[in-house]
Design a protein around this motif. Structure first.
Motif, PDB file in Angstrom:
ATOM      1  N   ALA A  13       0.836  -1.196   0.000  1.00 38.13           N
ATOM      2  CA  ALA A  13       0.000   0.000   0.000  1.00 38.13           C
ATOM      3  C   ALA A  13       0.872   1.248   0.000  1.00 38.13           C
ATOM      4  CB  ALA A  13      -0.922   0.005   1.213  1.00 38.13           C
ATOM      5  N   SER A  14       0.604   2.156  -0.922  1.00 41.98           N
ATOM      6  CA  SER A  14       1.510   3.286  -1.136  1.00 41.98           C
ATOM      7  C   SER A  14       1.548   4.233   0.057  1.00 41.98           C
ATOM      8  CB  SER A  14       1.096   4.055  -2.397  1.00 41.98           C
ATOM      9  OG  SER A  14      -0.174   4.665  -2.220  1.00 41.98           O
ATOM     10  N   LEU A  15       0.479   4.309   0.853  1.00 42.87           N
ATOM     11  CA  LEU A  15       0.521   5.227   1.991  1.00 42.87           C
ATOM     12  C   LEU A  15       1.515   4.785   3.040  1.00 42.87           C
ATOM     13  CD1 LEU A  15      -2.501   4.919   4.454  1.00 42.87           C
ATOM     14  CD2 LEU A  15      -2.111   3.254   2.642  1.00 42.87           C
ATOM     15  N   PHE A  16       1.941   3.495   3.019  1.00 43.37           N
ATOM     16  CA  PHE A  16       2.947   2.985   3.950  1.00 43.37           C
ATOM     17  C   PHE A  16       4.303   2.783   3.266  1.00 43.37           C
ATOM     18  CE2 PHE A  16      -1.082   0.780   5.532  1.00 43.37           C
ATOM     19  CZ  PHE A  16      -1.359   1.767   6.473  1.00 43.37           C
ATOM     20  N   ALA A  17       4.521   3.438   2.120  1.00 47.44           N
ATOM     21  CA  ALA A  17       5.648   3.098   1.245  1.00 47.44           C
ATOM     22  C   ALA A  17       7.011   3.380   1.847  1.00 47.44           C
ATOM     23  CB  ALA A  17       5.520   3.835  -0.082  1.00 47.44           C
ATOM     24  N   GLU A  18       7.146   4.423   2.650  1.00 45.86           N
ATOM     25  CA  GLU A  18       8.466   4.756   3.187  1.00 45.86           C
ATOM     26  C   GLU A  18       8.318   5.569   4.448  1.00 45.86           C
ATOM     27  OE1 GLU A  18      10.683   7.150   0.476  1.00 45.86           O
ATOM     28  OE2 GLU A  18       8.952   8.351  -0.112  1.00 45.86           O
ATOM     29  N   VAL A  19       9.270   5.436   5.330  1.00 43.10           N
ATOM     30  CA  VAL A  19       9.273   6.189   6.582  1.00 43.10           C
ATOM     31  C   VAL A  19       9.342   7.677   6.264  1.00 43.10           C
ATOM     32  CG1 VAL A  19      10.573   6.659   8.688  1.00 43.10           C
ATOM     33  CG2 VAL A  19      10.308   4.307   7.893  1.00 43.10           C
ATOM     34  N   GLY A  20       8.493   8.432   6.909  1.00 44.97           N
ATOM     35  CA  GLY A  20       8.434   9.874   6.693  1.00 44.97           C
ATOM     36  C   GLY A  20       7.375  10.316   5.705  1.00 44.97           C
ATOM     37  N   LYS A  21       6.818   9.375   4.948  1.00 52.11           N
ATOM     38  CA  LYS A  21       5.801   9.759   3.968  1.00 52.11           C
ATOM     39  C   LYS A  21       4.543  10.244   4.671  1.00 52.11           C
ATOM     40  CE  LYS A  21       3.272   8.251  -0.125  1.00 52.11           C
ATOM     41  NZ  LYS A  21       3.166   7.253  -1.205  1.00 52.11           N
ATOM     42  N   ARG A  22       3.979  11.345   4.163  1.00 52.04           N
ATOM     43  CA  ARG A  22       2.745  11.891   4.715  1.00 52.04           C
ATOM     44  C   ARG A  22       1.612  11.758   3.707  1.00 52.04           C
ATOM     45  NH1 ARG A  22       3.548  17.367   8.391  1.00 52.04           N
ATOM     46  NH2 ARG A  22       4.930  16.432   9.956  1.00 52.04           N
ATOM     47  N   THR A  23       0.474  11.342   4.207  1.00 53.59           N
ATOM     48  CA  THR A  23      -0.727  11.199   3.383  1.00 53.59           C
ATOM     49  C   THR A  23      -1.838  12.034   4.005  1.00 53.59           C
ATOM     50  OG1 THR A  23      -0.141   8.952   2.681  1.00 53.59           O
ATOM     51  CG2 THR A  23      -2.466   9.589   2.525  1.00 53.59           C
ATOM     52  N   PRO A  24      -2.459  12.948   3.240  1.00 57.25           N
ATOM     53  CA  PRO A  24      -3.573  13.718   3.806  1.00 57.25           C
ATOM     54  C   PRO A  24      -4.765  12.816   4.097  1.00 57.25           C
ATOM     55  CG  PRO A  24      -3.351  14.145   1.448  1.00 57.25           C
ATOM     56  CD  PRO A  24      -2.174  13.306   1.847  1.00 57.25           C
ATOM     57  N   LEU A  25      -5.574  13.212   5.073  1.00 59.81           N
ATOM     58  CA  LEU A  25      -6.725  12.399   5.462  1.00 59.81           C
ATOM     59  C   LEU A  25      -7.834  13.259   6.037  1.00 59.81           C
ATOM     60  CD1 LEU A  25      -6.519  12.287   8.808  1.00 59.81           C
ATOM     61  CD2 LEU A  25      -4.801  10.550   8.333  1.00 59.81           C
ATOM     62  N   PHE A  26      -8.994  12.663   6.160  1.00 64.61           N
ATOM     63  CA  PHE A  26     -10.141  13.288   6.825  1.00 64.61           C
ATOM     64  C   PHE A  26     -10.748  12.247   7.755  1.00 64.61           C
ATOM     65  CE2 PHE A  26     -14.643  14.478   7.212  1.00 64.61           C
ATOM     66  CZ  PHE A  26     -14.513  15.805   7.608  1.00 64.61           C
ATOM     67  N   VAL A  27     -11.080  12.661   8.966  1.00 68.87           N
ATOM     68  CA  VAL A  27     -11.636  11.759   9.968  1.00 68.87           C
ATOM     69  C   VAL A  27     -13.026  12.236  10.366  1.00 68.87           C
ATOM     70  CG1 VAL A  27     -11.378  10.848  12.308  1.00 68.87           C
ATOM     71  CG2 VAL A  27      -9.369  11.152  10.864  1.00 68.87           C
ATOM     72  N   ARG A  28     -13.943  11.292  10.497  1.00 69.61           N
ATOM     73  CA  ARG A  28     -15.267  11.594  11.046  1.00 69.61           C
ATOM     74  C   ARG A  28     -15.505  10.716  12.264  1.00 69.61           C
ATOM     75  NH1 ARG A  28     -20.850  10.235  10.851  1.00 69.61           N
ATOM     76  NH2 ARG A  28     -22.191  12.089  10.842  1.00 69.61           N
ATOM     77  N   PHE A  29     -15.773  11.359  13.399  1.00 68.85           N
ATOM     78  CA  PHE A  29     -16.162  10.677  14.626  1.00 68.85           C
ATOM     79  C   PHE A  29     -17.680  10.777  14.755  1.00 68.85           C
ATOM     80  CE2 PHE A  29     -12.040  12.784  15.463  1.00 68.85           C
ATOM     81  CZ  PHE A  29     -11.247  11.674  15.717  1.00 68.85           C
ATOM     82  N   SER A  30     -18.295   9.814  15.439  1.00 70.99           N
ATOM     83  CA  SER A  30     -19.752   9.849  15.517  1.00 70.99           C
ATOM     84  C   SER A  30     -20.258   8.993  16.665  1.00 70.99           C
ATOM     85  CB  SER A  30     -20.366   9.336  14.200  1.00 70.99           C
ATOM     86  OG  SER A  30     -19.878   8.040  13.893  1.00 70.99           O
ATOM     87  N   THR A  31     -21.486   9.288  17.091  1.00 70.29           N
ATOM     88  CA  THR A  31     -22.209   8.320  17.903  1.00 70.29           C
ATOM     89  C   THR A  31     -22.908   7.369  16.941  1.00 70.29           C
ATOM     90  OG1 THR A  31     -24.058   9.882  18.019  1.00 70.29           O
ATOM     91  CG2 THR A  31     -22.557   9.822  19.905  1.00 70.29           C
ATOM     92  N   VAL A  32     -23.401   6.250  17.441  1.00 72.84           N
ATOM     93  CA  VAL A  32     -23.941   5.215  16.561  1.00 72.84           C
ATOM     94  C   VAL A  32     -25.460   5.258  16.469  1.00 72.84           C
ATOM     95  CG1 VAL A  32     -24.163   2.724  16.191  1.00 72.84           C
ATOM     96  CG2 VAL A  32     -21.973   3.688  16.888  1.00 72.84           C
ATOM     97  N   ALA A  33     -26.130   5.216  17.608  1.00 75.35           N
ATOM     98  CA  ALA A  33     -27.566   4.950  17.604  1.00 75.35           C
ATOM     99  C   ALA A  33     -28.428   6.196  17.485  1.00 75.35           C
ATOM    100  CB  ALA A  33     -27.954   4.185  18.875  1.00 75.35           C
ATOM    101  N   GLY A  34     -27.958   7.335  17.978  1.00 74.89           N
ATOM    102  CA  GLY A  34     -28.807   8.516  18.076  1.00 74.89           C
ATOM    103  C   GLY A  34     -29.045   9.217  16.764  1.00 74.89           C
ATOM    104  N   GLU A  35     -30.055  10.090  16.780  1.00 73.12           N
ATOM    105  CA  GLU A  35     -30.355  10.885  15.606  1.00 73.12           C
ATOM    106  C   GLU A  35     -29.384  12.057  15.507  1.00 73.12           C
ATOM    107  OE1 GLU A  35     -34.155   9.104  17.313  1.00 73.12           O
ATOM    108  OE2 GLU A  35     -32.562  10.376  18.119  1.00 73.12           O
ATOM    109  N   ASN A  36     -29.559  12.857  14.462  1.00 71.05           N
ATOM    110  CA  ASN A  36     -28.621  13.943  14.193  1.00 71.05           C
ATOM    111  C   ASN A  36     -28.578  14.974  15.313  1.00 71.05           C
ATOM    112  OD1 ASN A  36     -26.688  15.199  12.729  1.00 71.05           O
ATOM    113  ND2 ASN A  36     -27.995  15.853  11.048  1.00 71.05           N
TER     114      ASN A  36
END
Length: 484
Positions: A78-101
Motif C-alpha cells: 500500500a503506497s501510503l505505507f511506502a516509506e518512513v516519513g511519507k505523509r498522506t492527507p486524510l479526513f476523519v469523522r467521529f460519531s455516535t452510533v444509535a442517536g439521531e442527528n
C-alpha cells in the motif's frame, strides 16, 4: 449599495432585484407563480437536508495527515505505507452510533472512528469504532440489531425491552456490551479515546505474499472517560460538547494525534488460532500477536463548512487500495456492500466526485450520468470497456490476491462459539472500582426492562463469563441466578 459589493444572484447567476418581498398581485397578494426566485429559494430550502445516516447520524470531523514512522513494506505494498516519513492527507469523522442527528454527544454509545486516506493510488477508507469488537458477527443480523437501538414504532420512545431481548438472545454481543457498559462507554472527548479498524483485513506485499491484520489507533492524549453524572449533565447542558471540544482544540492549535499500530497474523494461523480471527466479536491476544507501530495520525485543520465536508463525507470499508484487501469476516463482507449502497441512496450515485470524497489521484472510470454529475461526464470519450479506442484498461498487477474457500453453500454460523471467555477476561482485568461502576451501569440500564425472563436470560450470560459478574448484577436487580 456600493459598486464593489458583490451582487446577490439566483442559483443560475442572474442578479436578484428584491430579496425582501415576493412578487404579488398588489400589496396584499396573492403571490404570483412567476416569482421564480421565490420558488427556487423555497424548493432548495426543502432539500437542504440530505437523509440522515441510519446509523452514525451525529458526527464531527477534521482534516489531518498520516505519517509513516516504521517500515512495514515487507507486509504491504500500500503506497501510503511506502516509506518512513511519507505523509498522506486524510479526513476523519467521529460519531455516535444509535442517536439521531440532534442527539447528545455524551450518551453511552460506541463511537464511530472513520478515516479517509487520500493516497496516491486512490482513497482508502478505514471505517471502525472506538472499540475493538462489535455486537454481532454476521451482517444478516445488523438491521435487526439497529432496530433495537432505534425508537419503538408506536411510542416513538427508546425501548430497553428490545435492546436487552436482542442481546440476551445474541450471546456473541456480551463482549461489546461489557465494553459499552464500562467506563469506556463514555469517552471524555473525541480526542481522548482509541480507535480500531475492528475487522480483520488482509495485507499483501509487492511479492504477492499476504498476512491478516488488525488496526489500533492509540490516542496520544491519553484515555479519559466521563463519570455518568457528568455525562448526563453535559447531555442536558451542551449536547454538542464533543463537537465543540474537537473544533476548539484544533482551532487553538492543540492538534490531537494517535499512534497507529497493527497486529499481524500469518495466513496459516487462521486455521489453528483458539478464536476465529474473522469473528469481529473477538480480539486477538496481544501476547500472541504484539502491536507493531506503523505511523502517526494528526488532525490539524477544521472543516470550512460542516455540511460540505462532515455531512457529505462518505466512508466505506470496501474503499480499498492495492496492498489492502478484505478478509472472510462475515460482518465485514456485508458492510462492503451496505455502506456504499447507503451513500448512493443518501448522497447520490456520484458521491465520490464531491470535493470531500474526491480522490487526490487521477480517476478514470466508465461510469456515466446519474444525479448531480458535476464534471463533464466523460465528454465524448469512449464509455465502455473493453474497447479499441485506447481507453483506460485493467492492470493485472493490481488484481486482488486469492485466499482459499471451501464447503457447501449454506447458511452457517462460525465454528467457534465461545462467547464468554473474552468478556470474562475483560471483567477480571478491571479494578474493583471499575467493576462496581460496570455493574451499577448494567443494573441501571436493565431495570426498565419489563420482562424478568429477559433479565434472567441476560444474567445467565454474565454469569457464564464470570460467576461474580452475574451474581452482582442479579443482586442489583433483585433476581436469582438462573439454574443451569
Amino acid at each position: 449599495m456600493s459598486e464593489d459589493k458583490k451582487k446577490l444572484t439566483t442559483s443560475w447567476g442572474a442578479p436578484v432585484g428584491d430579496n425582501q418581498n415576493s412578487i404579488t398581485a398588489g400589496s396584499r397578494g396573492p403571490t404570483l407563480i412567476q416569482d421564480v426566485h421565490l420558488l427556487e429559494k423555497l424548493a432548495h430550502f426543502n432539500r437542504e437536508r440530505v437523509p440522515e445516516r441510519v446509523v452514525h447520524a451525529k458526527g464531527a470531523g477534521a482534516h489531518g495527515y498520516f505519517e509513516v514512522t516504521q517500515d512495514l513494506t515487507s507486509y504491504t505494498k500500500a503506497s501510503l505505507f511506502a516509506e518512513v516519513g511519507k505523509r498522506t492527507p486524510l479526513f476523519v469523522r467521529f460519531s455516535t452510533v444509535a442517536g439521531e442527528n440532534g442527539s447528545s454527544d455524551t450518551v453511552r454509545d460506541p463511537r464511530g472512528f472513520a478515516v479517509k486516506f487520500y493516497t496516491d493510488e486512490g482513497n482508502y477508507d478505514l471505517v471502525g469504532n472506538n472499540t475493538p469488537v462489535f455486537f454481532i458477527r454476521d451482517a444478516i443480523k445488523f438491521p435487526d440489531f439497529i432496530h433495537t437501538q432505534k425508537r419503538h414504532p408506536q411510542t416513538h420512545l427508546k425501548n430497553p425491552n428490545a435492546v436487552w431481548d436482542f442481546w440476551s438472545l445474541s450471546p456473541e454481543s456480551l463482549h461489546q456490551v461489557t465494553i459499552l457498559m464500562s467506563d469506556r462507554g463514555l469517552p471524555a472527548t473525541l480526542r481522548h479515546m482509541h480507535g480500531f479498524g475492528s475487522h480483520t483485513f488482509k495485507w499483501v506485499n509487492a511479492e504477492g505474499q499476504g498476512v491478516w491484520v488488525k488496526y489500533h489507533f492509540k490516542t496520544e492524549q491519553g484515555v479519559q472517560n466521563l463519570a455518568p453524572e457528568v455525562a448526563a449533565k453535559l447531555a442536558a447542558d451542551n449536547p454538542d460538547y464533543h463537537t465543540e471540544d474537537l473544533f476548539h482544540a484544533i482551532d487553538q492549535g492543540d492538534f490531537p494525534s494517535w499512534k497507529l499500530s497493527v497486529q499481524i497474523m500469518p495466513l496459516e494461523d487462521a486455521d489453528s488460532y483458539r478464536f476465529d480471527p474473522f469473528d469481529v466479536t473477538k480480539v486477538w491476544s496481544q501476547k500472541d500477536y504484539p502491536l507493531i507501530e506503523v505511523g502517526r495520525m494528526v488532525l490539524d485543520r477544521n472543516p470550512e463548512n460542516y455540511f460540505a465536508e462532515v455531512e457529505q463525507a462518505t466512508f466505506s470499508p470496501g474503499t480499498f487500495v492495492p496492498g489492502i484487501e478484505a478478509s472472510p469476516d462475515k460482518m465485514l463482507q456485508g458492510r462492503l456492500f451496505a455502506y456504499g449502497d447507503a451513500h448512493r441512496y443518501r448522497v447520490g450515485a456520484n458521491h465520490q466526485s464531491l470535493p470531500i470524497n474526491r480522490p487526490h489521484s487521477e480517476v478514470n472510470t466508465y461510469q456515466r450520468d446519474g444525479q448531480m454529475r458535476a464534471d463533464n461526464n466523460g465528454g465524448g470519450s469512449v464509455y465502455y470497456e473493453p474497447n479499441s479506442a485506447g481507453g483506460p484498461a485493467e492492470s493485472a498487477a493490481h488484481k486482488t490476491s486469492p485466499y482459499e474457500v471451501g464447503g457447501a453453500a449454506d447458511s452457517v454460523a462460525y465454528d467457534h462459539n465461545d462467547h464468554y471467555t473474552q468478556p470474562g477476561d475483560l471483567y477480571r482485568l478491571l479494578s474493583e472500582e471499575e467493576r462496581t461502576r460496570l455493574v451499577q451501569t448494567i443494573v441501571g440500564a436493565m431495570q426498565p426492562v419489563e420482562s424478568d425472563e429477559i433479565k434472567r436470560r441476560q444474567i445467565g450470560h454474565f454469569y457464564q463469563a464470570d460467576p461474580e459478574y452475574g451474581i452482582r448484577i442479579a443482586e442489583g436487580l433483585g433476581l436469582s441466578i438462573p439454574e443451569e
